[in-house]
Design a protein around this motif. Structure first.
Motif, short mmCIF file in Angstrom:
data_model
loop_
_atom_site.label_atom_id
_atom_site.label_comp_id
_atom_site.label_asym_id
_atom_site.label_seq_id
_atom_site.Cartn_x
_atom_site.Cartn_y
_atom_site.Cartn_z
N ILE A 1 -41.45 -20.05 -8.38
CA ILE A 1 -42.28 -19.55 -7.30
C ILE A 1 -43.75 -19.85 -7.60
O ILE A 1 -44.19 -19.85 -8.73
N PRO A 2 -44.52 -20.13 -6.53
CA PRO A 2 -45.91 -20.57 -6.71
C PRO A 2 -46.76 -19.62 -7.53
O PRO A 2 -47.60 -20.06 -8.31
N ALA A 3 -46.53 -18.32 -7.40
CA ALA A 3 -47.36 -17.38 -8.15
C ALA A 3 -47.24 -17.59 -9.64
O ALA A 3 -48.23 -17.56 -10.38
N PRO B 1 -33.86 -17.78 -9.15
CA PRO B 1 -32.88 -17.01 -9.92
C PRO B 1 -33.22 -15.53 -9.90
O PRO B 1 -34.32 -15.13 -9.55
N SER B 2 -32.28 -14.72 -10.26
CA SER B 2 -32.53 -13.29 -10.28
C SER B 2 -33.36 -12.91 -11.50
O SER B 2 -33.52 -13.69 -12.42
N THR B 3 -33.85 -11.69 -11.50
CA THR B 3 -34.69 -11.22 -12.59
C THR B 3 -33.85 -10.74 -13.76
O THR B 3 -32.67 -10.42 -13.63
N CYS C 1 -40.70 -21.10 -25.40
CA CYS C 1 -39.72 -20.04 -25.12
C CYS C 1 -38.60 -20.53 -24.23
O CYS C 1 -37.64 -19.79 -23.95
N ALA C 2 -38.68 -21.79 -23.76
CA ALA C 2 -37.57 -22.38 -23.02
C ALA C 2 -36.33 -22.51 -23.90
O ALA C 2 -35.23 -22.73 -23.40
N LEU C 3 -36.49 -22.36 -25.21
CA LEU C 3 -35.34 -22.38 -26.11
C LEU C 3 -34.45 -21.15 -25.94
O LEU C 3 -33.27 -21.17 -26.28
N PHE C 4 -35.02 -20.07 -25.41
CA PHE C 4 -34.24 -18.85 -25.25
C PHE C 4 -33.34 -18.94 -24.02
O PHE C 4 -33.80 -19.35 -22.96
N PRO C 5 -32.10 -18.55 -24.12
CA PRO C 5 -31.28 -18.44 -22.90
C PRO C 5 -31.79 -17.30 -22.04
O PRO C 5 -32.53 -16.43 -22.51
N LEU D 1 -39.54 -16.94 -15.05
CA LEU D 1 -40.41 -17.47 -16.09
C LEU D 1 -39.62 -18.36 -17.05
O LEU D 1 -40.14 -19.34 -17.58
N ASN D 2 -38.38 -18.01 -17.29
CA ASN D 2 -37.53 -18.85 -18.12
C ASN D 2 -37.34 -20.22 -17.47
O ASN D 2 -37.43 -21.26 -18.14
N ASP D 3 -37.10 -20.22 -16.16
CA ASP D 3 -36.98 -21.48 -15.44
C ASP D 3 -38.29 -22.27 -15.49
O ASP D 3 -38.28 -23.50 -15.63
N LEU D 4 -39.38 -21.55 -15.37
CA LEU D 4 -40.69 -22.20 -15.42
C LEU D 4 -40.90 -22.89 -16.77
O LEU D 4 -41.30 -24.06 -16.83
#
Length: 1206
Positions: free
Chosen positions: A419-421, A170-172, A440-444, A507-510
């Motif tokens: 991404i692996p990093a 996804p984009s930043t 923090c996965a609760l945040f959109p 990071l949100n996806d992570l």
């Protein structure tokens, strides 16, 4: 020593550690023994959890390549959560019985309240549920071998990890980086494009930056957006909208409008929001950044594009996206593909984050490994930054080598969703931070969040563990947050001068992938099974309304229920269609319950008291008037928020029974008194807007003494303190978390005991940590000693207002951090001398803004004897100081804004300020300028003839000022006081955007020798001698608004308006009786609004030119000496709104002049007393609104008769 090593440990390592600690706690053991429960159950539970813990690290790694392991791990999570719930209920019972025992007698020991007695239903239920948990754990433990799970050390964490995720990056999201490496050429190219007006395309042009996720598209766009060179492009409007992957034309259009207005928009449909955006953008040059665009649907883009087309020529849209197809869909005029960073720039990015204290001196072996790591990052800025932060605290060769050889690097970056990093960085987090991050996965995506609010959520979820008992949960939470921030899991963002934080999309996806189904965002995430959901966020700005949460009925173990939105500090109201009783009864395991901004919520059911696990309750911005008494039985409650509950009158009297309460917020409410005994809660921090002192003990200021106040507080009616010692009891000096304080006396109070008030204020000394202080309506003659001895060393802002009896100011110049100082309404001050500065060599070292106002007796400001004062002053304001004569500061090298208003006795020279940008002079006596402020951007001069000398620097003939002195001036406003001004040349002000000339009695003309390419707004008002515009016409191609009022000698509008004023959209002409339209051409081709009043000759001369115009939409005609209006062909067919006002001689509305107006929608008749009726033939069928206002008596009577007949 902890049972679990948490460095690099599994997500649930910290959870298990908490369970072990609680199983060994005295209160759990005493409960089992006191109630004669089976203690072996505790031992068995601990053993089973230890067995699971041995392989938890291995399972967390293998879940990404083995779906069976992931399913097993999900079941473990459920079992662990169930165990937590059990222990929470035991804690609740503990606090309940403890409070009951203490209420019976204070002599009994706390641990005697568990008396031996037969097992209750609750006891049997606890045993039964614990046996169920044990059975589940036994089953899961037996599967370890079949799944190949084994013990792994922390050194091996990540070494065998391979991701199964194969989705695009996804984009930043929005980020703020102080330095950007390797993008200078791209930045220069984009800036040149933004500032150029050579595009041959229609008005709005689009540039798309295309690259894979993590390449730095957003960072580059943000650096361009905030670059000072943007000012050269003269965008009237700027907006940044993060579109993200959930594209919807209505939503994005509304977000653009909200970004421009900086406020919430209530449009309910696309038609409404597009109309509002069109109105805002029409004829105005704008810059719009659409960040992180994923939409590839051309129809959606066309829908969004419709209102944007109304922007002025030169408007720009900058797009960031992963997809070239998106760039094509958006009809980009220019596409730039952002490439990976070159090796040297990659090393710069990595080194900035990896090396401690910018120390690049590492041994050759570590540097060699670092070069290889940089090579593996493949020029991806986000990976370089993340891994650099990971290695920031690692110095050994083995640690760096471990990162280098990890197999996680083998994942293909172009296909991996996570991404692996980032995944590797996550695995190096301590387990207690993993849990906080995953939450923090609760945040959109693109959520702006506040640091303190997130820490409070962590606290309510019991994520914060104090390894040292001396640290409070709040302090531990701040350490956790700062740790995650330092590792780049959070990014700082400045919004409206306020600091907030965001998470990168990756990071949100992570976080979402790691927490699985545990966290669910209603309105964003795809609905699957709801049984495993523990944390729910209702995304309230997604244009969806709750269906009553029927789909969540199976989520019976829900722990979190809260609304959230992407934009911080903006309330989005939402509807809850489920009955509140039903909501509370379904989700009995809630730890966090927020009903903030729930529309229509007026009452909280008593069932809320049954939520045994509840630790945080937020009812802010609702209509509740009170809390049920059952609230006081929420013994686990730590946080209670009641902000902006404007109907809330009082708090429950037994609130002190909530012994775990740590934070109480009721800002912006009408609560007038504090509950008794609240001071007993020693860990409680209170946030309240104000405290009003009253006559009774309930409202005595002593009530504040035992409270730990936080944030800001206003204390009102201080005159009602009868005993000054009560102010001592308030103990403000010890309240170190109170950072803003306002002390107010009632301004209408009759003066009584001045000495008492002085003593009261002396006893209200705040903490040395106070940052903002305001004192209002104080009636003492002297300020307190603590204001003069710099004991308030942290004060940043100080305001002394309406302290009418003070005869001298305290020494304020030595406050080291004071930035803003306001002194207003000190009517007894005659002189401000050197004592005010505190030092003759250096004072007010940090002051940036200084304001004096309503100082009616102030005559002298002794600045000459002081050197080095105000070294950073940027804003100086002197208002309503009618006796001030002079002795102003001689030099203020960094002054940017000077305002002097109604200081009629001034005879001094203005301070020397070479950086002065804004100058506002209003009735400032004989103030003189001994220099020419060459950097001025805004100049306003208002006053009578005594200000003549202050205008000398404007008169080129007097001072020989070179034209370059006004190169930066953008706004010039002259209102009276300039009798010497006969003609003004636009050539003197090449960058001028707005020119307003008012009551310049001798002004005769405006001249120019060349085209003016910046002027947008021109007003000439009340200049009786004004006769002419430039002979060949006013050449101002960007002029949008022209207003002319009370110019009795002006005979004509500017020549060739149709050619020379192509951007003019608004034309206002009032009280110009001799004016006619004498131009050879027509009216400007983009004219949309025209307002004519008391210009009968002009109206007569407009027959033909006005009717030929095809752009005019609104016309207002006032005070015109005609009997019939409008004549046939007089009005243009494009007209949508017609207003006829103050026409006493008008007797007939001419149907022939109206019948062809097929676009006319609104007709207003105001104060036209002699029109007897509407045309017999009727009005154009297109009219939807007819308004008859004011004195139109005949017409109103006729209209009423017609309605009566109908």
């Amino acid at each position: 020593m902890p049972v679990i090593e948490t460095l690099g440990g599994a997500l649930f390592g910290a959870v298990l550690q908490q369970l072990f600690d609680r199983l060994d706690s005295r209160q759990v053991l005493d409960y089992f023994r006191g109630r004669k429960l089976n203690e072996k159950l505790l031992y068995k539970l601990k053993v089973k959890l230890l067995s699971i813990n041995n392989v938890i690290d291995d399972a967390e790694q293998k879940q990404f390549i083995n779906s069976y392991v992931k399913a097993w791990l999900d079941e473990v999570k459920d079992a662990v959560f169930d165990a937590e719930d059990l222990l929470d209920e035991i804690d609740y019972e503990f606090y309940k019985r403890k409070l009951k025992a203490e209420s019976h007698t204070s002599s009994k020991k706390v641990w005697n309240f568990f008396k031996a007695s037969p097992k209750s239903f609750f006891d049997k239920k606890i045993e039964s549920r614990m046996e169920q948990v044990l059975e589940q754990l036994e089953f899961l433990s037996s599967q370890k071998g079949d799944l190949g799970l084994k013990y792994v050390s922390c050194a091996d964490v990540g070494s065998e990890l391979v991701s199964k995720v194969a989705q695009k990056l996804p984009s930043t999201s929005l980020v703020v980086e102080s330095v950007i490496y390797g993008r200078e050429d791209e930045k220069e190219m984009i800036l040149n494009w933004l500032s150029s007006d050579t595009d041959k395309h229609n008005q709005v042009t689009v540039l798309s930056i295309v690259a894979m996720g993590g390449m730095g598209k957003t960072t580059l766009a943000q650096h361009v957006y905030n670059n000072p060179r943007i000012e050269e492009a003269k965008f009237e409007l700027k907006a940044w909208v993060c579109v993200s992957d959930e594209y919807n034309a209505f939503k994005v259009t509304r977000e653009i409008l909200e970004a421009i207005n900086n406020s919430n928009d209530d449009s309910r449909n696309l038609e409404m929001v597009q109309g509002r955006l069109k109105e805002k953008l029409t004829g105005r040059k704008f810059l719009l950044v659409l960040d992180d665009v994923w939409n590839e649907d051309r129809d959606q883009w066309k829908s969004l594009q419709t209102p944007l087309k109304y922007g002025a020529k030169g408007s720009k849209i900058l797009v960031t996206t992963r997809s070239n197809k998106v760039a094509t869909t958006m009809q980009s005029h220019k596409v730039h593909e952002l490439k990976q960073l070159e090796e040297d720039h990659s090393w710069q990015v990595f080194a900035e984050h990896a090396f401690q204290d910018n120390n690049h001196q590492l041994n050759a072996e570590v540097e060699k490994i670092g070069k290889k790591i940089v090579e593996k990052c493949k020029g991806l800025p986000l990976a370089l930054e993340t891994i650099g932060c990971l290695l920031h605290t690692k110095s050994s060769v083995s640690e760096w080598q471990s990162v280098l050889v990890s197999k996680i690097w083998d994942l293909p970056k172009e296909d991996s969703k996570i991404i692996p990093a980032l995944l590797l960085s996550y695995y190096h987090l301590p387990s207690h931070l993993k849990r906080c991050f995953a939450y923090c996965a609760l945040f959109p995506k693109d959520q702006e969040f506040d640091k303190e609010s997130l820490i409070l959520l962590w606290m309510a979820e019991n994520f914060l563990q104090c390894s040292q008992q001396s640290k409070s949960p709040e302090v531990v939470g701040e350490l956790y947050f700062d740790d995650l921030f330092s590792r780049s899991f959070f990014q700082k963002s400045i919004k409206d001068n306020k600091t907030c934080f965001v998470m990168h999309d990756l990071l949100n996806d992570l976080a979402k992938y790691i927490c699985g189904d545990i966290c669910f965002r209603l309105g964003v995430d795809e609905e699957k099974t709801t049984v495993k959901i523990r944390h729910l966020a209702l995304v309230t700005n997604e244009d969806q309304y709750s269906d009553g949460f029927r789909s969540l009925c199976n989520a019976k173990r829900l722990r979190t229920f809260m609304p959230t939105s992407r934009r911080m500090n903006i309330d989005y109201y939402w509807d809850c269609k489920m009955q509140m009783d039903e909501l509370l009864s379904k989700f009995e395991f809630l730890r966090v319950l927020s009903l903030s901004c729930c529309r229509g919520l007026k009452e909280v059911p008593g069932l809320v008291g049954d939520l045994k696990h509840l630790r945080s309750l937020d009812l802010s911005s609702t209509l509740i008037e009170k809390l049920p008494d059952s609230t006081c039985s929420l013994y686990n409650l730590q946080i209670l928020k009641l902000n902006s509950c404007f109907n809330l009158k009082e708090l429950p009297s037994n609130l002190h029974k909530l012994t775990n309460l740590r934070r109480l917020e009721f800002m912006k409410t009408t609560v007038r008194k504090m509950p008794v005994h609240l001071g007993k809660l020693k860990n409680l921090q209170v946030l309240m807007s104000y405290f009003r002192i009253g006559e009774s003990s309930e409202f005595n200021i002593k009530q504040l003494g035992d409270l730990s106040l936080r944030g800001g507080l206003t204390i009102e009616d201080l005159q009602k303190i009868l005993n000054p010692l009560d102010a001592v009891a308030a103990d403000l000096k010890s309240k170190i978390n109170l950072v803003e304080l306002t002390l107010k006396w009632n301004h209408s109070w009759d003066l009584a005991d001045v000495l008492k008030e002085r003593e009261v204020l002396e006893n209200l000394q705040p903490s040395k940590h106070l940052e903002k202080l305001s004192i209002w309506n104080y009636v003492g003659k002297q300020f307190p000693s603590w204001l003069a001895n710099t004991s308030l060393s942290s004060v940043v802002s100080l305001s002394l207002e309406n302290c009418s009896y003070c005869t001298c100011l305290p020494s304020l110049g030595l406050f080291p951090y004071l930035k803003d100082l306001t002194i207003s309404g000190l009517g007894e001050i005659v002189s401000i001398n050197a004592d005010f500065f505190g030092s003759r060599s250096s004072s007010f070292s940090s002051l940036e803004t200084l304001k004096f106002s309503f100082m009616y007796r102030w005559e002298n400001w002794e600045c000459q004897s002081v050197t080095g004062a105000f070294p950073r002053l940027q804003h100086l304001s002197l208002r309503h100081c009618p006796k001030l004569k002079g002795n102003l500061p001689k030099k203020l090298l960094h002054l940017r804004n000077l305002l002097i208003c109604e200081c009629n006795e001034l005879v001094d020279s203005a301070p020397g300020a070479t950086e002065l940008c804004e100058l506002d002079l209003q009735d400032c006596g004989k103030l003189q300028f001994d220099y020419h402020p060459t950097a001025l951007r805004k100049l306003a001069i208002i006053g009578d003839n005594t200000m003549e000398l202050s205008l000398d620097f404007l008169c080129e003939s007097k001072t020989n000022v070179p034209v370059s002195c006004y190169d930066f001036l953008e706004t010039l406003d002259i209102n009276g006081g300039c009798d010497s001004l006969i003609s003004i040349s636009l050539d003197l002000f090449p960058k001028l955007l707005r020119l307003c000339l008012t009551y310049c009695d001798n002004l005769q003309s405006i001249s120019q020798g060349r085209t003016h390419n910046h002027l947008k707004d021109l007003q000439i008002i009340g200049c009786p001698q004004f006769q002419s515009f430039p002979g060949e016409g006013l050449s101002a191609p960007w002029l949008e608004s022209l207003a002319i009022k009370r110019l009795h000698k002006l005979k004509s509008l500017p020549q060739h308006m149709d050619v020379l004023l192509p951007s003019l959209t608004s034309l206002l002409i009032h009280d110009c009786p001799q004016m006619e339209f004498l131009s050879d051409g027509g009216l400007p081709s983009n004219l949309q609004n025209m307002n004519i009043s008391n210009c009968s000759r002009l109206v007569d001369s407009l027959k033909g030119p006005l009717g030929a115009n095809t752009s005019l939409q609104t016309l207002s005609v006032q005070k015109v000496d005609v009997q019939s209006f409008p004549s046939e062909g007089f009005l243009p067919t494009s007209l949508t709104c017609l207003i006829i006002r103050d026409c006493p001689y008008l007797r007939t509305l001419d149907y022939k002049g109206l019948c062809n107006l097929t676009s006319l929608k609104k007709l207003t008749l105001f104060d036209c007393p002699n029109i007897p009726c509407l045309p017999e033939e009727g009005l154009p069928k297109s009219i939807s609104t007819l308004r008859i206002l004011g004195n139109c008596q005949l017409l109103k009577e006729s209209f009423q008769k017609t309605q009566g007949q109908d």
